[in-house]
Structures are given as C-alpha cells and as structure tokens.
Design a protein around this motif. Structure first.
Motif, short mmCIF file in Angstrom:
data_model
loop_
_atom_site.label_atom_id
_atom_site.label_comp_id
_atom_site.label_asym_id
_atom_site.label_seq_id
_atom_site.Cartn_x
_atom_site.Cartn_y
_atom_site.Cartn_z
N GLY A 1 0.80 -1.22 0.00
CA GLY A 1 0.00 0.00 0.00
C GLY A 1 0.83 1.27 0.00
N ARG A 2 2.14 1.13 0.23
CA ARG A 2 3.03 2.29 0.24
C ARG A 2 3.83 2.40 -1.06
N GLU A 3 3.42 1.67 -2.07
CA GLU A 3 4.16 1.71 -3.35
C GLU A 3 4.21 3.14 -3.88
N ASN A 4 5.40 3.54 -4.31
CA ASN A 4 5.60 4.91 -4.77
C ASN A 4 6.32 4.99 -6.11
N TYR B 1 -0.99 -5.42 4.48
CA TYR B 1 -1.84 -4.78 3.48
C TYR B 1 -2.53 -3.52 3.99
N GLU B 2 -1.87 -2.85 4.91
CA GLU B 2 -2.36 -1.56 5.38
C GLU B 2 -2.41 -0.57 4.21
N GLY B 3 -3.60 0.00 3.95
CA GLY B 3 -3.74 0.99 2.90
C GLY B 3 -3.72 0.45 1.49
N PHE B 4 -3.79 -0.87 1.34
CA PHE B 4 -3.70 -1.47 0.01
C PHE B 4 -4.99 -1.31 -0.77
N LYS B 5 -4.85 -0.95 -2.04
CA LYS B 5 -5.95 -0.92 -2.98
C LYS B 5 -5.49 -1.67 -4.22
N LEU B 6 -6.42 -2.15 -5.00
CA LEU B 6 -6.04 -2.90 -6.20
C LEU B 6 -5.18 -2.04 -7.12
N ALA B 7 -5.36 -0.72 -7.03
CA ALA B 7 -4.54 0.20 -7.83
C ALA B 7 -3.07 0.13 -7.43
N ASN B 8 -2.79 -0.34 -6.18
CA ASN B 8 -1.41 -0.47 -5.72
C ASN B 8 -0.73 -1.73 -6.26
N ALA B 9 -1.53 -2.65 -6.77
CA ALA B 9 -0.97 -3.91 -7.25
C ALA B 9 0.00 -3.63 -8.39
N ASP C 1 -3.58 -10.11 7.21
CA ASP C 1 -4.87 -9.43 7.02
C ASP C 1 -5.06 -8.91 5.60
N PRO C 2 -4.92 -9.78 4.59
CA PRO C 2 -5.13 -9.31 3.21
C PRO C 2 -6.57 -8.89 3.00
N PRO C 3 -6.81 -7.77 2.34
CA PRO C 3 -8.18 -7.32 2.10
C PRO C 3 -8.86 -8.18 1.04
N GLU D 1 5.77 -4.96 14.37
CA GLU D 1 4.82 -3.92 14.01
C GLU D 1 3.38 -4.42 14.12
N ARG D 2 2.46 -3.48 14.22
CA ARG D 2 1.05 -3.83 14.38
C ARG D 2 0.57 -4.75 13.27
N GLN D 3 1.05 -4.52 12.04
CA GLN D 3 0.59 -5.34 10.91
C GLN D 3 1.11 -6.77 11.00
#
Length: 309
Positions: free
Chosen positions: A143-146, A183-191, A219-221, A265-267
């Motif tokens: 989810g942090r892909e940049n 997968y914190e903040g993950f969206k399919l757009a991040n794939a 915790d995968p969405p 970490e929490r995740q």
C-alpha cells in the motif's frame, strides 16, 4: 582440488543412486559430494560472485539433489549477480569506503544510492527486528508503493534482501529470513504490473533459493483475492508451502508463536506502537547488518548450526 570455502558438516544421508531423482520425490543424497561437484563446475570468475560459502549447498538442496539442475541454476544466478550489480547495490551507502574508488565508480554508486533512497521514501520495504530464532524480519507494505519503474523496484528489493540476509547472519548465524507482507492501505490500484510481480518471483525463487523461512501475508483485504488468484500460478510449490495467511485469531496465534509481538509492528500482530520508520536513518546511519531501530550494542543469539532452518 583446494576448495575456496570449508565444507559444511554433511547431513547423514544414504548414498544416492545414479538415476536423477524427481524433484517431487523425497530422496537421499551426499551433500558434500554435491557441493564439491558444483564448485568444480565453476570458473574462477564465477567463484568471485559467490555470495557466501553456503551458496552451492543452498542450490543443491533447492534442487533436491539434481546436480545438473543445481549447476545450471547457480551459474545463472552468478551471471545475474554480476550483471545486476548486486555487490554495488549492497555497498552504495558505504560512502566512507568510496573515496579510494575511481570517480566513475563513485558516481555509479551514488546513483544507486539515490535510486534506492527514492524508492524507500515511503518505507514500503525495510528490515525491523527478528523472529524468535534470530531471523531478520523483512516488512513489505504494498500500500506504500511509490514507483512504477520496474528495474528500480528490483534494485530496491535486492538491497533489502541482501540486508536482511546480512542481519540474520550477524544476529544468529542462520541463513533464512522472514517476510511479512502487510496490506495496510492497500488498494487494487497499488498492485504492481504482472511483469513486475513475475520479475520479483524470478529473483526470490531463482536467485535466492533456501533463503525464505516463511512469508506471512497479514490481514489481506478482499480485493487481494483477485490479485492472488492471478499470481499464485507463477509461485512454485516449494514457495507456496512457505506462505502463511494470517487473519483473525488463528493468524495472531501463528504470529505470536514465531515472533515477540512486543517488538513487531502492528501489521505483524504487534501489541505496541513502535517508533515510526526513518528511511534516512536506516539507509545512511544504520550499519548494513543491523535492522531499523536495533540497539547497536545488543547481544547476538548464539550462532546457530549452519542452515538450521
């Protein structure tokens, strides 16, 4: 022949037959003889790019005693390590040792450092802490892909794989690392594009065999299922066996079994809020074989038996 490395203690296995074993069959083979044969097959130039003394054994074990296949694949990996510039990637932040290098090489290393620094700005990959057996934990947070630059993504990945391996070696003498995918903040757009995913699997499975202890997918969405159904066909069966999906109470129990959840970490099931990741501190101020926020003076585990994973 004088071997460049001391051979590891051989596992007690009955002699193998002359017939090549099936990779899906449990077989017995002479690891010392296999390692000698692999080393005999390498040129002097190829030996220069061996990552460590156990690399031939890891390839031999990964191929379950298939000597010809182990030789083919280790040669492929050694060629890749040279062409991809793995040694330069691992030393690009070690600027105090750059001053004696030719100016062009200094520029090349500085360029690599800039690339990895840029890729790491969001903290999408980094090493933090260890499992209960002293294996470094490599956190990946899609989810942090940049970045959309595939080659820079791969350089960034390889830097952190090499760093996690170095941390594990210093801490416990083991050979494998843990990977936590949160997968914190993950969206399919991040794939990532399929080509990037396949490139990642090629590196992990082909060039770092016997390096991953386990991958914890935390915790995968729901949207991850679509992505997983596509990529799972490119994951080899051996790697699939090492992937654990961690959700709910059962997932938390697995994480608590393998990790000290007061320091993860929490995740990854952690109970405490940890200090936020600082990319510059990690890349520029922390020794290469230490994880982020690790006490530099902390005592290492007693060195483990080689490859005891």
């Amino acid at each position: 022949m004088i071997l460049p490395f001391p051979l590891l203690p051989m596992r007690r296995r009955p002699p193998s037959s002359t017939t090549a074993p099936s990779k899906n069959t449990r077989v017995h083979y002479d690891e010392n003889a296999g390692v000698r044969a692999i080393l005999d097959s390498l040129t002097d130039r190829e030996r220069k790019f061996l990552s460590d003394e156990n690399m031939p054994l890891r390839h031999y074990r990964a191929e379950k005693g298939h000597l010809e296949e182990a030789i083919r694949k280790i040669k492929c990996t050694l060629r890749w390590r040279e062409e991809f510039g793995v040694d330069d990637i691992t030393r690009c932040f070690d600027r105090k040792n750059h001053v004696h290098l030719p100016p062009e090489k200094q520029k090349e290393l500085n360029r690599l450092a800039e690339i990895i620094s840029r890729e790491n700005e969001t903290g999408k990959i980094y090493c933090r802490g260890y499992d209960k057996q002293g294996r470094a934990i490599l956190y990946l947070t899609p989810g942090r892909e940049n970045s959309t630059n595939e080659m820079d993504n791969m350089r960034h990945l390889v830097y952190h794989l090499e760093r996690a391996i170095a941390c594990t070696r210093r801490k416990s003498g083991r050979q494998k690392v843990c990977i936590v995918i949160g997968y914190e903040g993950f969206k399919l757009a991040n794939a990532p594009p399929l080509s990037t995913t396949k490139h990642t699997l090629t590196i992990l499975q082909g060039h770092y065999p016997e390096r991953m202890f386990r991958a914890y997918i935390c915790d995968p969405p729901f949207v991850f299922r679509t992505f997983w159904n596509i990529i799972r066909h490119f994951v080899d069966p051996t790697t699939l066996e090492k992937i654990a999906f961690c959700s709910g109470g059962e997932g938390q129990r697995l994480l608590e079994r393998d990790f000290n959840v007061d320091t993860t970490e929490r995740q990854a099931g952690g109970r405490k809020v940890l200090r936020p990741f600082d990319s510059k501190e990690f890349l520029y101020d922390t020794p290469f074989d230490y994880t982020f926020d690790e006490d530099i003076d902390c005592r290492s585990f007693e060195v483990a038996e080689n490859l005891k994973d």
